[in-house]
Design an enzyme around this catalytic site. Sequence first.
Site, PDB file in Angstrom:
ATOM      1  N   ASP A 266      -0.197  12.355   2.159  1.00 62.45           N
ATOM      2  CA  ASP A 266       0.601  11.032   2.187  1.00 62.45           C
ATOM      3  C   ASP A 266       0.834  10.673   0.630  1.00 62.45           C
ATOM      4  OD1 ASP A 266       1.267   8.340   1.648  1.00 62.45           O
ATOM      5  OD2 ASP A 266       0.431   7.635   3.532  1.00 62.45           O
TER       6      ASP A 266
ATOM      7  N   TYR B 113      -4.366   4.282   4.642  1.00 63.23           N
ATOM      8  CA  TYR B 113      -3.226   3.578   5.056  1.00 63.23           C
ATOM      9  C   TYR B 113      -1.998   4.415   4.942  1.00 63.23           C
ATOM     10  CZ  TYR B 113       0.177  -0.274   5.942  1.00 63.23           C
ATOM     11  OH  TYR B 113       1.070  -0.894   6.532  1.00 63.23           O
TER      12      TYR B 113
ATOM     13  N   LYS C 217       8.667   4.303  -1.217  1.00 60.47           N
ATOM     14  CA  LYS C 217       9.426   3.539  -2.264  1.00 60.47           C
ATOM     15  C   LYS C 217       9.624   4.321  -3.478  1.00 60.47           C
ATOM     16  CE  LYS C 217       5.288   1.613  -1.642  1.00 60.47           C
ATOM     17  NZ  LYS C 217       4.418   0.998  -0.408  1.00 60.47           N
TER      18      LYS C 217
HETATM   19  N1  HOZ Z   1       0.739  -2.316   2.332  1.00 55.85           N
HETATM   20  C1  HOZ Z   1       1.289  -2.221   1.039  1.00 55.85           C
HETATM   21  C2  HOZ Z   1       0.290  -1.875  -0.265  1.00 55.85           C
HETATM   22  N2  HOZ Z   1      -0.616  -0.953   0.191  1.00 55.85           N
HETATM   23  C3  HOZ Z   1       1.734  -3.656   0.357  1.00 55.85           C
HETATM   24  C4  HOZ Z   1       3.143  -3.873   0.714  1.00 55.85           C
HETATM   25  C5  HOZ Z   1       3.622  -5.294   0.262  1.00 55.85           C
HETATM   26  O1  HOZ Z   1       2.892  -6.344   0.366  1.00 55.85           O
HETATM   27  O2  HOZ Z   1       4.816  -5.410  -0.296  1.00 55.85           O
END
Ligand code: HOZ
Length: 429
Positions: free
Chosen positions: A238, A143, A266
């Site tokens: 990534d 992802y 983040k």
């Molecule tokens: N897609 C995020 C983890 N791979 C989750 C982000 C979230 O729900 O804060």
Amino acid sequence: MYTRSKELFERAQKSIPGGVNSPVRAFRSVGGTPVFMKSAKGAYLYDVDGNRYIDYIASWGPMILGHAWDPVVKAIQEYAGYSTSFGAPTELEIGMAELIKSMVPNVDLVRMVSSGTEACMSAIRLARGYTGRNKIIKFEGHYHGHADPFLVKAGSGVATFNIQTVPGVTPGVAQDTLTAAYNDPEGVRQLVATHPGQIAAIIVEPVAGNMGCILPSAGFLEGLRSLCDREGIVFIFDEVMTGFRLAPGGAQERLGIRADLVTYGKVIGGGMPVGAFGGRKEIMEHIAPLGSVYQAGTLSGNPIAMIAGFTMLNELKNNPSVYKELEAKTIYLRDGLDKVFRAWGQPYRINQLGSMISVHFSDHPVVDFTSASGANNQRFKGFFHSMLKRGVYLPPSAFESWFLNNALSTTDLDATIAAAGESLREVGE
Ligand code: HOZ
């Protein structure tokens, strides 16, 4: 136990799609009501009903030193007084770029953005602009944020909700994304061979975290590196999850593999909304205003995100023993979990590297998306809720890595292991 969370979830659904602003946190794959958080400190989350949880999400990675780490909180408070956004350059951005360059290998230039999605989206545009080619290769179950080209066979929420084709992603975009199985070098070689001179980039989560934690097999990333060198393909790591987490220099340093471009999310903002991409000068010079690959953002390099991130990363740079401590804690957890899972007697696999770890209820090694999907995710669901009830907050999906933070104490880890033992007995056979 969750009265207020239930009330808030009811209310949220009236004005927010699904009651949440990011799908995984809706708890749909595990069932039940999402827990609404009120505060967090160190290793603990506190919800709106006054329940305390030992946290294994760490805001999906960035809270390496624990929540509300005092120096970060103080820095944000101080700098907010100078304005929360300028839309103009600041010295903080330079300090941040210099700090990243001093920690991460193979980064000559780095551009700040506001999220990991933006970082990955911009990195592939850059790779395409640089190579003059259109196609990219990504891996099933990986992802890279929710930009259109990445929503093909994606992990995280896309896998959690078993979405095969994402409506809104045009066939034109999807056809330029080729997918291969993680840890299958031959599959990648074949894709490259059948699309000669057309692949701009291979983008990979060096250690996968969006289908649970899955490690690269021996030689896999090295093979991709050589393939990219041979074929003039831009190799993108990534590092939204692995950056500054597996080592000060992320997966590049930990695994000893060179990437051409690296993306961050983040983690470089200590939890503030931020991201970045960087790499070799020769490639990065194609970004506007140096080159004509356009990319921009008013909130890019936001001063509050910069000071929060700088404060945390600077600590990691100056105190690298954090990585040893974190890994020791994660191994302690892994071994403890291994013991209670073995006593339980049903199939499981634990994958771990550094401070990333996850459990798959699987009777076969979990090495790619197919094997991750073949695990018994009904069992994960029961396990998740039993752990939650016992005050342990795991990702609400089997398709996510767990992240440890360094505020976790041995007492927390022992409590987690004990909770796992009880939860497994509750889950049954
Ligand atoms: N897609 C995020 C983890 N791979 C989750 C982000 C979230 O729900 O804060």
